[in-house]
Design a protein around this motif. Structure first.
Motif, short mmCIF file in Angstrom:
data_model
loop_
_atom_site.label_atom_id
_atom_site.label_comp_id
_atom_site.label_asym_id
_atom_site.label_seq_id
_atom_site.Cartn_x
_atom_site.Cartn_y
_atom_site.Cartn_z
N GLN A 1 -48.00 -6.18 -8.66
CA GLN A 1 -48.51 -5.93 -7.34
C GLN A 1 -48.14 -4.51 -6.93
O GLN A 1 -46.99 -4.09 -7.07
CB GLN A 1 -47.95 -6.93 -6.34
CG GLN A 1 -48.60 -6.86 -4.98
CD GLN A 1 -48.23 -8.04 -4.10
OE1 GLN A 1 -47.48 -8.92 -4.51
NE2 GLN A 1 -48.79 -8.07 -2.91
N VAL A 2 -49.10 -3.76 -6.41
CA VAL A 2 -48.88 -2.37 -6.06
C VAL A 2 -48.08 -2.27 -4.78
O VAL A 2 -48.37 -2.96 -3.79
CB VAL A 2 -50.21 -1.63 -5.92
CG1 VAL A 2 -49.97 -0.18 -5.50
CG2 VAL A 2 -50.98 -1.68 -7.23
N GLN A 3 -47.08 -1.41 -4.80
CA GLN A 3 -46.27 -1.13 -3.61
C GLN A 3 -46.26 0.37 -3.38
O GLN A 3 -46.17 1.16 -4.32
CB GLN A 3 -44.84 -1.64 -3.79
CG GLN A 3 -44.73 -3.12 -4.09
CD GLN A 3 -45.03 -3.98 -2.89
OE1 GLN A 3 -44.82 -3.56 -1.74
NE2 GLN A 3 -45.52 -5.18 -3.14
N LEU A 4 -46.31 0.76 -2.11
CA LEU A 4 -46.27 2.16 -1.72
C LEU A 4 -45.10 2.39 -0.79
O LEU A 4 -44.85 1.58 0.10
CB LEU A 4 -47.57 2.56 -1.01
CG LEU A 4 -48.88 2.25 -1.73
CD1 LEU A 4 -50.06 2.65 -0.85
CD2 LEU A 4 -48.96 2.97 -3.07
N ALA A 5 -44.42 3.50 -0.99
CA ALA A 5 -43.26 3.82 -0.17
C ALA A 5 -43.28 5.29 0.21
O ALA A 5 -43.09 6.16 -0.65
CB ALA A 5 -41.97 3.48 -0.90
N GLU A 6 -43.51 5.57 1.49
CA GLU A 6 -43.55 6.95 1.98
C GLU A 6 -42.15 7.44 2.32
O GLU A 6 -41.27 6.66 2.71
CB GLU A 6 -44.43 7.07 3.23
CG GLU A 6 -45.85 6.58 3.06
CD GLU A 6 -46.03 5.17 3.57
OE1 GLU A 6 -47.15 4.83 3.99
OE2 GLU A 6 -45.04 4.40 3.55
N SER A 7 -41.99 8.75 2.23
CA SER A 7 -40.77 9.40 2.66
C SER A 7 -41.07 10.86 2.95
O SER A 7 -42.15 11.35 2.64
CB SER A 7 -39.66 9.27 1.61
OG SER A 7 -40.02 9.94 0.42
N GLY A 8 -40.12 11.54 3.55
CA GLY A 8 -40.26 12.96 3.79
C GLY A 8 -40.59 13.34 5.21
O GLY A 8 -40.66 14.54 5.53
N GLY A 9 -40.80 12.36 6.07
CA GLY A 9 -41.06 12.67 7.46
C GLY A 9 -39.84 13.21 8.16
O GLY A 9 -38.73 13.16 7.65
N GLY A 10 -40.05 13.73 9.34
CA GLY A 10 -38.97 14.30 10.11
C GLY A 10 -39.49 15.06 11.29
O GLY A 10 -40.66 14.93 11.67
N SER A 11 -38.63 15.84 11.89
CA SER A 11 -38.95 16.63 13.07
C SER A 11 -38.91 18.11 12.72
O SER A 11 -37.94 18.59 12.12
CB SER A 11 -37.97 16.33 14.19
OG SER A 11 -38.28 17.06 15.35
N VAL A 12 -39.98 18.81 13.07
CA VAL A 12 -40.07 20.25 12.80
C VAL A 12 -40.65 20.97 14.00
O VAL A 12 -41.29 20.36 14.86
CB VAL A 12 -40.94 20.55 11.56
CG1 VAL A 12 -40.33 19.93 10.31
CG2 VAL A 12 -42.36 20.05 11.77
N GLN A 13 -40.44 22.26 14.04
CA GLN A 13 -41.05 23.10 15.06
C GLN A 13 -42.48 23.44 14.67
O GLN A 13 -42.84 23.45 13.49
CB GLN A 13 -40.25 24.38 15.24
CG GLN A 13 -38.84 24.18 15.79
CD GLN A 13 -38.86 23.78 17.24
OE1 GLN A 13 -39.66 24.28 18.03
NE2 GLN A 13 -37.97 22.87 17.61
N ALA A 14 -43.30 23.71 15.66
CA ALA A 14 -44.67 24.13 15.41
C ALA A 14 -44.67 25.34 14.48
O ALA A 14 -43.88 26.26 14.64
CB ALA A 14 -45.38 24.46 16.71
N GLY A 15 -45.57 25.31 13.51
CA GLY A 15 -45.64 26.35 12.52
C GLY A 15 -44.87 26.05 11.25
O GLY A 15 -45.03 26.76 10.25
N GLY A 16 -44.06 25.01 11.28
CA GLY A 16 -43.27 24.64 10.14
C GLY A 16 -44.04 23.80 9.14
O GLY A 16 -45.22 23.53 9.31
N SER A 17 -43.33 23.39 8.10
CA SER A 17 -43.95 22.64 7.01
C SER A 17 -43.12 21.42 6.65
O SER A 17 -41.90 21.40 6.83
CB SER A 17 -44.10 23.52 5.77
OG SER A 17 -44.93 24.64 6.01
N LEU A 18 -43.80 20.42 6.13
CA LEU A 18 -43.17 19.23 5.58
C LEU A 18 -43.96 18.79 4.37
O LEU A 18 -45.17 19.01 4.31
CB LEU A 18 -43.12 18.09 6.59
CG LEU A 18 -42.09 18.13 7.71
CD1 LEU A 18 -42.35 16.97 8.67
CD2 LEU A 18 -40.69 18.05 7.15
#
Length: 131
Positions: A1-18
């Motif tokens: 069974q396929v499972q998906l797990a996201e990560s890498g979110g967070g809080s950044v200032q405008a103009g930043g990157s994630l």
């Protein structure tokens, strides 16, 4: 069974990157068949879920007009991981971001940015962009 797990979110200032990651379990992304689409979606408070874009088994990508010049979808088959690189983030990008997948029955198919076309979903990761 396929499972998906996201990560890498967070809080950044405008103009930043994630860079968001989606680890896929139970399915090898380097499979030639069947056809599949991996999508990124987002949902901001009080708004409908929006399709950010998708990538298919060949590597063809599609994007929403609002992000196509700033976001990039890619995958690492060795790590069986999908990525969403987000640059020049703006407050309107604030949302919960979801990884999703659809696996077709045959060798061909068409990707979309419609939530209803993706039956398999991760739990989401929060992205907050402040001005």
């Amino acid at each position: 069974q396929v499972q998906l797990a996201e990560s890498g979110g967070g809080s950044v200032q405008a103009g930043g990157s994630l860079r968001l990651s989606c680890v896929v379990s139970g399915y090898a992304l380097n499979r030639k068949n069947p056809y599949y689409c991996m999508g990124w979606f987002r949902q901001a408070p009080g708004k409908e879920r929006e399709g950010v874009g998708s990538i298919d088994k060949v590597g063809t990508t599609i994007y929403a007009d609002s992000v196509k010049d700033r976001f990039t979808i890619s995958r690492d088959n060795a790590k069986n991981t999908l990525y969403l690189q987000m640059n020049t983030l703006q407050p309107e990008d604030t949302a919960v971001y979801y990884c999703a997948a659809v696996f077709f029955s045959g060798a061909g198919g068409v990707c979309s940015r419609k939530s209803a076309d993706f039956p398999t979903w991760g739990q989401g990761t929060q992205v907050t962009v402040s001005s």
